[in-house]
Write a protein that holds these residues in place. Structure first.
Motif, PDB file in Angstrom:
ATOM      1  N   VAL A 126       0.774  -1.026   0.074  1.00  0.00           N
ATOM      2  CA  VAL A 126       0.186  -0.089   0.588  1.00  0.00           C
ATOM      3  C   VAL A 126       0.850   1.674   0.235  1.00  0.00           C
ATOM      4  N   GLY A 127       2.014   1.277   1.016  1.00  0.00           N
ATOM      5  CA  GLY A 127       3.572   2.197   0.787  1.00  0.00           C
ATOM      6  C   GLY A 127       3.698   2.402  -0.901  1.00  0.00           C
ATOM      7  N   GLU A 128       3.232   1.695  -1.504  1.00  0.00           N
ATOM      8  CA  GLU A 128       5.401   1.415  -2.211  1.00  0.00           C
ATOM      9  C   GLU A 128       4.595   3.044  -2.857  1.00  0.00           C
ATOM     10  N   GLY A 129       3.471   3.839  -3.555  1.00  0.00           N
ATOM     11  CA  GLY A 129       3.541   4.814  -4.093  1.00  0.00           C
ATOM     12  C   GLY A 129       3.228   5.344  -3.430  1.00  0.00           C
ATOM     13  N   LEU A 130       3.471   5.407  -2.155  1.00  0.00           N
ATOM     14  CA  LEU A 130       3.525   7.274  -1.284  1.00  0.00           C
ATOM     15  C   LEU A 130       5.131   7.363  -1.600  1.00  0.00           C
ATOM     16  N   LEU A 131       5.794   6.108  -1.481  1.00  0.00           N
ATOM     17  CA  LEU A 131       7.569   5.977  -1.285  1.00  0.00           C
ATOM     18  C   LEU A 131       7.917   6.691  -2.342  1.00  0.00           C
ATOM     19  N   VAL A 132       7.606   6.064  -3.710  1.00  0.00           N
ATOM     20  CA  VAL A 132       7.505   6.527  -5.079  1.00  0.00           C
ATOM     21  C   VAL A 132       7.430   8.209  -5.672  1.00  0.00           C
ATOM     22  N   HIS A 133       6.342   8.161  -5.186  1.00  0.00           N
ATOM     23  CA  HIS A 133       5.990   9.932  -5.833  1.00  0.00           C
ATOM     24  C   HIS A 133       6.710  10.871  -4.681  1.00  0.00           C
ATOM     25  N   ARG A 134       7.043  10.274  -3.299  1.00  0.00           N
ATOM     26  CA  ARG A 134       7.690  10.811  -2.072  1.00  0.00           C
ATOM     27  C   ARG A 134       6.397  12.145  -1.679  1.00  0.00           C
TER      28      ARG A 134
END
Length: 349
Positions: A126-134
């Motif tokens: 779930v958090g991968e997109g938050l990490l990639v897009h900062r």
């Protein structure tokens, strides 16, 4: 949410084509194309659900994935209207430029068993997109993931578990949480409930409707179950062999269908009433190959009302009302009712 509420679409798709090349021989000579999507046009308005329906292989999923640039389009345009900025054609953007807009466009995949990486925890998925897009600082990602999981009906502590520990319905909720992570405006629901039990389908669909009302989301909803489509949709587009043959509001499609194919699909919808025995419309023959579709109207080889002119030219979309269009030569008044069509078929069950 109706089309009349918003005059400016969120996304305008025009003449979308996705052809997959066929190569043969040692030198891989180009010998033809699979015309999976062949000239599709539609709009999606803010806060509405547009559903794509049709038989398997008609191009629904391909159209949706091409719109998101998961497949590269062969031709066409997809004009996206972001908040407070100039409209942009998603198909004209390079990979770096497209990345900027991926936060606004998301997808919920069909298979909750295959769409989640088994080697990643729920929190990582779930958090991968938050990490990639900062989107948020790293120290806040865990709290954001917990909030997203609770929003879709899962406990916050499940973020430390892995996909194999969940049921199909729970996995699909994880997929929904992942799709919501970047706070998108538009979500493709690609057969998002078809792999779930009926009771779980209802729960997931209600979650989608609640999130839409809360966040103002727009959905492109792909499904085979017309009962679910009727419940969740504002408008419906009926596809056949890579093209849209009818598009209208949910009421227009279910109560006033005009295209023979739409009527055949609706005749196969089961009614929970043992005394109700609707006539089933029989479609003869097999679905043609998208490699070599029939001349003229692609549906003519199965249509009980096909005429000579149906062989000569593909019918343009005819505007019946402000919201209802249909692609059929029979809209000149010659035939508008299929009550005399052959009945009792299980082909579309």
């Amino acid at each position: 949410m109706s089309q009349a509420t918003h005059t400016t679409p969120l996304i305008e798709v025009r003449e979308l084509r996705k052809w997959f090349p066929i190569h043969k021989g040692i030198i891989q000579r180009h010998v033809g194309d699979v015309k999976a999507v062949d000239g599709v046009s539609f709009d999606v308005f803010p806060g509405e659900t547009l559903s794509l329906v049709g038989e398997s292989g008609c191009g629904k999923t391909t159209a949706a994935r091409t719109l998101l640039r998961l497949y590269e389009p062969t031709a066409g345009s997809a004009i996206y209207h972001p908040k407070g900025e100039a409209a942009v054609d998603l198909f004209s953007l390079g990979a770096r430029e497209m990345r900027r807009w991926r936060r606004d466009l998301s997808i919920i995949f069909q298979d909750p068993y295959e769409s989640l990486n088994p080697r990643m925890s729920v929190g990582q998925i779930v958090g991968e997109g938050l990490l990639v897009h900062r989107v948020v600082p790293k120290r806040q990602i865990d709290d954001r993931v917990a909030s997203l999981l609770e929003r879709v009906g899962l406990r916050a502590e499940t973020r430390n578990r892995y996909p194999h520990e969940f049921s199909g319905g729970q996995r699909q909720r994880i997929g929904i949480a992942r799709a919501l992570a970047l706070e998108p405006r538009f979500i493709v629901c690609d057969e998002a409930v078809s792999a779930l039990d009926v009771s779980i389908q209802a729960q997931v669909v209600n979650i989608l409707k609640d999130l839409q009302a809360e966040m103002g989301l727009s959905y492109l909803f792909i499904a085979h179950d017309l009962s679910i489509v009727k419940y969740i949709s504002d408008r419906i587009a009926v596809m056949y062999l890579g093209r849209i043959v009818e598009l209208g509001t949910t009421r227009e499609i279910f109560e006033e269908p005009q295209h023979p194919y739409t009527k055949a699909l609706l005749s196969a919808v089961p009614v929970p009433d043992p005394t109700h025995r609707p006539e089933r419309i029989l479609l003869t023959g097999d679905v043609p190959s998208p490699i070599d579709p029939p001349s003229g109207c692609h549906f003519r080889t199965r249509c009980p009302f096909a005429e000579d002119r149906c062989r000569e030219a593909y019918p343009e979309l005819t505007q019946l009302t402000e919201t209802h269009t249909v692609s059929c030569h029979l809209m000149d008044g010659t035939v508008t009712d299929t009550q005399d069509a052959p009945a009792v078929s299980d082909e579309l069950a």
